[in-house]
Scaffold this motif. Sequence first.
Motif, short mmCIF file in Angstrom:
data_model
loop_
_atom_site.label_atom_id
_atom_site.label_comp_id
_atom_site.label_asym_id
_atom_site.label_seq_id
_atom_site.Cartn_x
_atom_site.Cartn_y
_atom_site.Cartn_z
N THR A 286 7.51 -8.79 -17.63
CA THR A 286 7.30 -8.91 -16.26
C THR A 286 6.23 -7.65 -15.46
OG1 THR A 286 9.42 -9.88 -16.03
CG2 THR A 286 8.71 -9.42 -14.17
N ALA A 287 6.93 -6.51 -16.01
CA ALA A 287 6.01 -5.41 -15.45
C ALA A 287 4.28 -5.71 -15.93
CB ALA A 287 6.28 -4.12 -16.17
N ASP A 288 4.01 -6.23 -17.14
CA ASP A 288 2.82 -6.66 -17.39
C ASP A 288 2.10 -7.74 -16.36
OD1 ASP A 288 2.88 -4.70 -19.27
OD2 ASP A 288 3.07 -6.20 -20.99
N LYS A 289 2.69 -8.52 -16.16
CA LYS A 289 2.32 -9.74 -15.39
C LYS A 289 2.08 -9.35 -13.93
CE LYS A 289 5.60 -12.79 -13.72
NZ LYS A 289 6.54 -13.59 -13.69
N LEU A 290 2.91 -8.43 -13.50
CA LEU A 290 2.87 -7.80 -12.19
C LEU A 290 1.86 -7.04 -11.83
CD1 LEU A 290 6.82 -8.00 -10.92
CD2 LEU A 290 4.93 -9.73 -10.32
N PHE A 291 1.67 -6.31 -12.91
CA PHE A 291 0.81 -4.87 -12.65
C PHE A 291 -0.09 -4.60 -13.61
CE2 PHE A 291 5.07 -3.63 -11.10
CZ PHE A 291 4.78 -3.67 -9.80
N GLY A 292 -0.45 -5.81 -14.58
CA GLY A 292 -1.53 -5.85 -15.54
C GLY A 292 -1.14 -4.83 -16.78
N GLU A 293 -1.39 -5.51 -18.12
CA GLU A 293 -1.12 -4.64 -19.26
C GLU A 293 -1.79 -3.42 -19.38
OE1 GLU A 293 -0.27 -6.43 -23.86
OE2 GLU A 293 -1.18 -7.68 -22.13
N GLY B 245 0.63 -1.31 -0.14
CA GLY B 245 0.19 -0.03 -0.08
C GLY B 245 0.69 1.21 -0.03
N LEU B 246 2.01 1.21 -0.41
CA LEU B 246 2.87 2.36 -0.31
C LEU B 246 3.19 2.98 -1.55
CD1 LEU B 246 5.85 0.77 1.89
CD2 LEU B 246 4.34 2.43 2.45
N LEU B 247 2.41 2.61 -2.46
CA LEU B 247 2.53 3.26 -3.83
C LEU B 247 1.27 3.30 -4.52
CD1 LEU B 247 5.67 1.14 -5.33
CD2 LEU B 247 5.61 3.58 -4.57
N ASP B 248 1.02 4.33 -5.19
CA ASP B 248 -0.32 4.83 -5.91
C ASP B 248 -0.34 4.49 -7.71
OD1 ASP B 248 -1.21 5.37 -3.54
OD2 ASP B 248 -0.04 7.26 -3.82
N ARG B 249 -1.55 3.73 -8.18
CA ARG B 249 -1.56 3.92 -9.63
C ARG B 249 -1.91 5.25 -10.24
NH1 ARG B 249 -1.91 -1.29 -11.71
NH2 ARG B 249 -2.60 -3.06 -10.55
N PRO B 250 -1.54 5.38 -11.29
CA PRO B 250 -0.68 4.62 -12.25
C PRO B 250 0.49 4.55 -12.14
CG PRO B 250 -1.33 6.69 -13.40
CD PRO B 250 -2.09 6.74 -12.15
N LEU B 251 1.55 3.35 -11.79
CA LEU B 251 2.69 3.43 -11.79
C LEU B 251 3.49 3.89 -13.11
CD1 LEU B 251 3.34 0.26 -9.72
CD2 LEU B 251 3.22 2.48 -8.81
N HIS B 252 4.55 4.46 -12.96
CA HIS B 252 5.59 4.84 -14.07
C HIS B 252 6.82 4.23 -13.84
CE1 HIS B 252 7.12 6.87 -17.80
NE2 HIS B 252 7.91 7.46 -17.06
N MET B 253 7.17 3.27 -14.71
CA MET B 253 8.51 2.60 -14.54
C MET B 253 9.66 3.00 -15.59
SD MET B 253 7.05 -0.63 -13.61
CE MET B 253 5.48 -0.88 -12.96
N GLN B 254 10.70 3.20 -15.18
CA GLN B 254 11.75 3.55 -16.22
C GLN B 254 12.67 2.35 -16.08
OE1 GLN B 254 12.93 5.50 -18.71
NE2 GLN B 254 12.65 7.29 -17.68
N PHE B 255 12.69 1.75 -17.15
CA PHE B 255 13.60 0.42 -17.57
C PHE B 255 15.14 0.93 -17.77
CE2 PHE B 255 9.66 -2.06 -18.95
CZ PHE B 255 9.24 -1.84 -17.51
N LEU C 205 6.31 -0.27 -29.37
CA LEU C 205 5.50 -0.99 -28.41
C LEU C 205 4.76 -0.39 -27.41
CD1 LEU C 205 8.22 -3.72 -27.20
CD2 LEU C 205 6.51 -3.92 -29.11
N GLY C 206 4.65 1.03 -27.71
CA GLY C 206 3.66 1.74 -26.57
C GLY C 206 4.51 2.31 -25.41
N GLY C 207 5.69 2.15 -25.17
CA GLY C 207 6.28 2.74 -24.12
C GLY C 207 6.69 4.18 -24.39
N HIS C 208 7.61 4.50 -23.40
CA HIS C 208 8.01 5.97 -23.57
C HIS C 208 9.84 5.89 -23.67
CE1 HIS C 208 4.01 7.35 -23.29
NE2 HIS C 208 3.80 6.40 -22.22
N VAL C 209 10.29 7.09 -23.71
CA VAL C 209 11.92 6.97 -23.85
C VAL C 209 12.37 8.18 -23.13
CG1 VAL C 209 11.60 8.07 -26.05
CG2 VAL C 209 13.64 6.61 -25.48
N TRP D 231 5.22 2.64 -18.93
CA TRP D 231 6.83 2.34 -18.77
C TRP D 231 7.83 3.18 -19.77
CZ3 TRP D 231 9.54 -0.23 -22.96
CH2 TRP D 231 8.45 -0.44 -23.95
N SER D 232 8.87 3.61 -19.66
CA SER D 232 9.84 4.00 -20.61
C SER D 232 11.01 3.33 -20.47
CB SER D 232 9.85 5.39 -20.01
OG SER D 232 10.90 6.26 -20.79
N VAL D 233 12.09 3.61 -21.53
CA VAL D 233 13.33 3.15 -21.35
C VAL D 233 14.38 4.00 -21.67
CG1 VAL D 233 13.35 2.51 -23.80
CG2 VAL D 233 14.54 0.99 -22.27
#
Length: 309
Positions: A216-223, A185-195, A248-252, A228-230
């Motif tokens: 893995t992100a899709d599996k853990l948090f749902g597609e 419960g420490l984080l709120d959606r929508p999460l933003h991931m930077q790979f 793929l619909g990510g960011h950069v 996400w960004s790279v």
Amino acid sequence: MDKLIITAAVTGSVHIPTQTPYLPLTPKEIADESVRSAEAGAAIVHIHARDPKDGRPCSALEVFQEIITSIKERSDVIICISTGGGAGMSIEERTRTIPVFKPEMASCNMGSMNFGLYPLLEKYKEFKFPWEKPYLELTRNFIFANTFADLEYICKIARENGTKPEHEMYDVGHLYNTKFLFDKGLLDRPLHMQFVTGVLGGIQSTLDDLLHMKKTADKLFGENQHTWSVIGAGYPAEFHLGAIAAMLGGHVRVGMEDNFRIRKGEYAKSNAELVEKMVRIAKDLDRDIASPDEARAILGLKGKEKVNF
Ligand code: KMH
Ligand code: ZN
């Protein structure tokens, strides 16, 4: 597909001034490069501070303040303050900007790891400033510490100050760390991931590596339940992985924090050139570029008027 959010990381704390004459070092240079990157198409600028005297990574609040107020006066761009700091800084030093400036976004590094810059010692024998050689050498025995206590602390102060974390993930375990904190419960959606790929100590920049992070992100948090960004660290990874993310619909994220070459064997003379190249690639792939306000809507940010600087 959402429009593409380009982040410009204009200086960072990884590259040393010896590596490129174009690395912005002073608050004015960092702010100017950020504004020019925004004009070129970046919706977010990721900000580190450096000591104006010699370009050493620093955590001084006055230096951060000079940079971010100068950017805010001239641009609508989203300001994301780094809490990664530089090698050897404590977690308190790295995060004190959040309660003071209450930025819209701040980086949040999701696990401890080796972070090796010392192989550069084989490449460079002469250095522009005396701090550079020991700084690289330090990383032979350095752990970039982001313990669970640190992560809990950053998540808490980010939430208290309305600052959205940019979750920096350098390996697959960091995704599981994030899931653990999310479930607590420490984080709120929508999460933003930077790979982050290509750091010595983390996952590397192959297509398989990037897809493994994404799946893995899709599996853990749902597609489509997170963004996400790279960051493909180095050249040509910055643009190769950026192109894949655009498809793929990510960011950069691009910029001299991660890569200082515009093409093989050629320095980028400004961060704006790196942003312009990414814009060209994205447009050729029919992916439109998000403005800062469009990025605010995609990421669910509180807005520029709610920061404290
Ligand atoms: N320098 C990058 C590899 C941070 O500032 O929080 C990762 C980074 C970390 O941007
Ligand atoms: Zn950074």
